[in-house]
Motif scaffolding. Sequence first.
Motif, PDB file in Angstrom:
ATOM      1  N   ALA A 114      -0.137  -8.693  35.616  1.00  0.00           N
ATOM      2  CA  ALA A 114       0.642  -9.741  34.952  1.00  0.00           C
ATOM      3  C   ALA A 114       1.337 -10.641  35.959  1.00  0.00           C
ATOM      4  CB  ALA A 114       1.664  -9.124  33.998  1.00  0.00           C
ATOM      5  N   LEU A 140       0.797 -14.646  36.042  1.00  0.00           N
ATOM      6  CA  LEU A 140       1.955 -15.517  35.829  1.00  0.00           C
ATOM      7  C   LEU A 140       2.207 -16.390  37.058  1.00  0.00           C
ATOM      8  CD1 LEU A 140       4.394 -13.050  34.009  1.00  0.00           C
ATOM      9  CD2 LEU A 140       3.236 -15.037  33.013  1.00  0.00           C
ATOM     10  N   ALA A 150      -0.141 -19.242  36.960  1.00  0.00           N
ATOM     11  CA  ALA A 150       0.332 -20.206  35.962  1.00  0.00           C
ATOM     12  C   ALA A 150       1.492 -21.034  36.503  1.00  0.00           C
ATOM     13  CB  ALA A 150       0.744 -19.471  34.683  1.00  0.00           C
ATOM     14  N   TRP A 151       2.452 -20.379  37.180  1.00  0.00           N
ATOM     15  CA  TRP A 151       3.607 -21.102  37.728  1.00  0.00           C
ATOM     16  C   TRP A 151       3.176 -22.074  38.827  1.00  0.00           C
ATOM     17  CZ3 TRP A 151       8.383 -22.330  36.549  1.00  0.00           C
ATOM     18  CH2 TRP A 151       9.242 -22.778  37.541  1.00  0.00           C
TER      19      TRP A 151
END
Length: 297
Positions: free
Chosen positions: A217, A221, A224-225
Motif C-alpha cells: 500500500a 500510495l 499516486a502522490w
Amino acid sequence: MTESKGGVVIPFILVTLIWSSTWIVIRDQLAAVPPSWSVCYRFLLGGIGMGLFALARRVPLRLPPEGLVFAALLGLAQFVLNFNFVYRAEHYLTSGVVATVYAMLLIPNSLLAWIAFRQPVSRGFAVGSMIAISGIALLLLKEYRAAPVSPQAVLLGVALSVAGLLSASAANVMQGMEIARRLPMASVLTWAMLIGSAIDAVYACVTVGPPVVEWRAGYLLGIAWLGIAGSVVTFPLYFGLIQRMGAGRAAYSSVLIPVIAMLISTLVESYRWTTLASLGALLAVMGMVVALRTKSA
C-alpha cells in the motif's frame, strides 16, 4: 516578486511544500522496484492525469510537429534523465542531503539563462552562490566521513545528484524559449510525461528486465502522490513561475525545499546533525539568500 500574490505566491508555496515531501516518498520507492520502473509508473500516471486535466479545461492535446519535438526533449531532460539520476542518488545519500544538493538549482538555472537569453548575473549573486556551494561541500563531507557503506558510494551519490541537477536545469531553462510560451503548457506537459514514461519503460526493459510492481500500500500510495501531487499539480505551477519570473528566480523555492526536506529526513530517516552538518546547512541557506536578494535587486 512584483507579480500578484495569487499569480505567484500561492503557486510558489504549493510547489515548495509538495516537493519538500516528495524526497522522502522517493526514498520509500527504492525498496523492491528498480528505479527506472518507478519513474516510469510515476510519469505514466502523471501524463494521464495531465491529459485529463487538459481535456477538462478544454485545452487541445494536439501539438504541431515542432511542439512534439519540444515536448519530447523536455520529457527526456526532466522526466527521464533528471528523475532516473535522482532516484539512484537516494540509494547512496539521505533524501535530505540530495534535496540540499538540489538547492543549488538556482545557480545553473541562472547561468544557463545568461548563456541562452543573456539574463544578467551579478557579482553578488556569484558571491552568494560560492557561499552556498561551500555549505553543500560541508554537508557532503559529513556524509563522506559517516558513510555506512564506502566513501566511494557517497561520491557516486553526489555525482548522480549533480547530473540530475543539470538535467533539471536544462528543462527549466527550456521554459524560457519562445516555443514554450506559444504552446499550451498542459498539452506540452502531457506529451512530455507520456513520452518520458515511454523512454523510461524502454530503458528499464533493456537494463533490468520486465516490469516489476510492489503491491504494498505504501508503494502504491507513493506512486499516486508523486504522480498526481508531485507532478500534475506542481509542474504546471512551477513551469508557469519560470515563464513569468525567469528560471533563476523561480528556483528560489530550492532554497526552502531542502530545509523542510532535511527536517523530514531527521524525523523519518534518523538523520544525525553534527556541527559540520549544521554549519554546512546554515551556509547553504545563507548563500542562497544572498544570491536571491542580489538577483531580486
